[in-house]
Design a protein around this motif. Sequence first.
Motif, PDB file in Angstrom:
ATOM      1  N   ASP A 196      10.152  -0.903   5.522  1.00 30.59           N
ATOM      2  CA  ASP A 196       9.135  -1.469   5.431  1.00 30.59           C
ATOM      3  C   ASP A 196       8.223  -2.259   6.703  1.00 30.59           C
ATOM      4  N   THR A 197       8.549  -1.571   7.702  1.00 30.18           N
ATOM      5  CA  THR A 197       8.038  -1.757   9.163  1.00 30.18           C
ATOM      6  C   THR A 197       7.327  -0.534   9.675  1.00 30.18           C
ATOM      7  N   LYS A 214       7.042   4.665  11.191  1.00 31.93           N
ATOM      8  CA  LYS A 214       7.559   3.904  10.181  1.00 31.93           C
ATOM      9  C   LYS A 214       8.812   3.846   9.629  1.00 31.93           C
ATOM     10  N   GLN A 240       6.285   0.836  13.686  1.00 30.43           N
ATOM     11  CA  GLN A 240       6.043   0.402  15.123  1.00 30.43           C
ATOM     12  C   GLN A 240       4.630   1.094  15.606  1.00 30.43           C
ATOM     13  N   ARG A 263      -4.218  -0.754   4.816  1.00 30.50           N
ATOM     14  CA  ARG A 263      -3.493  -0.228   3.863  1.00 30.50           C
ATOM     15  C   ARG A 263      -4.512   0.236   2.816  1.00 30.50           C
ATOM     16  N   VAL A 297       5.762  -4.303  16.294  1.00 32.33           N
ATOM     17  CA  VAL A 297       6.465  -4.017  15.063  1.00 32.33           C
ATOM     18  C   VAL A 297       5.720  -4.820  14.028  1.00 32.33           C
ATOM     19  N   ALA A 298       5.112  -4.321  12.898  1.00 34.36           N
ATOM     20  CA  ALA A 298       4.418  -5.033  11.835  1.00 34.36           C
ATOM     21  C   ALA A 298       5.016  -4.784  10.509  1.00 34.36           C
ATOM     22  N   GLN A 299       4.833  -5.639   9.403  1.00 33.93           N
ATOM     23  CA  GLN A 299       5.531  -5.449   8.286  1.00 33.93           C
ATOM     24  C   GLN A 299       4.256  -4.451   7.542  1.00 33.93           C
ATOM     25  N   ALA A 300       4.989  -3.254   6.870  1.00 38.56           N
ATOM     26  CA  ALA A 300       4.052  -2.371   5.969  1.00 38.56           C
ATOM     27  C   ALA A 300       5.067  -1.988   4.797  1.00 38.56           C
ATOM     28  N   PRO A 301       5.165  -2.984   3.889  1.00 39.59           N
ATOM     29  CA  PRO A 301       5.920  -2.572   2.738  1.00 39.59           C
ATOM     30  C   PRO A 301       5.188  -1.607   1.826  1.00 39.59           C
TER      31      PRO A 301
END
Length: 230
Positions: free
Chosen positions: A139-140, A136, A142, A159, A202-206
């Motif tokens: 906010d992204t 991580k 891998q 999440r 790569v994904a968004q993960a805020p």
Amino acid sequence: MRQLFAIFTVLGFLQPMPAAAEDGPVVVELYTSQGCSSCPPADAMLHDLAKRDEVIALSLHVDYWDYIGWVDVFAQSAFTQRQHDYARAAHSASVYTPQMVIGGVDHVVGSRPVQVMDAVQAHRAKGYPVAVSLSKSGDTVQIDAQPGGTGDYVVQLVRYTPQETVTIRRGENAGRELTYVNIVQSLEVISQWDGTSAFSMVAQAPGDDPVVVIIQQASNGPVVGAAQLR
């Protein structure tokens, strides 16, 4: 006898599990509800499973018991649908709580510790064919996965909230204060993959909530790889 059984159950949870063929953790999904009087023992069992590095323990709250008198504040219709999809994949005509789905294929009553642990250990011994790694940055996240055989796979981003305590005022559990762990807030398919070459995205993960990635055969088939960042 009940006290002795409880002691043996706890001791069983504390025993180390055998090493897996692959080092990926076993995915355990608990389908539960705050309105279900038989669910608290399974919720408590998930507490034990959540402490294990070799297990990804997820609590998915369903909404079909809300009519009894207490609306589960964590329930989502999407999780009810996912449970129905598992039932359809297993050629089952019904769903129930508490139910644990282990590795995407084994369906076990979530309050039966011996059956749950037998299934988890069997998956640990067999291992998953796909190795998944996560990292991580801000906010992204891998996501990388190594090929482990061809298939029609979905890559899912999960999440969850690590822990919350709820005072239940109505329904079958009225008057109880129950603590839940690893409460899934979102579970979404973020990509498809055929497994023939290395996967990377790569994904968004805020935010600070833990991140889980599950790679699974499409149409609620077996889990083939998983990883988490707590």
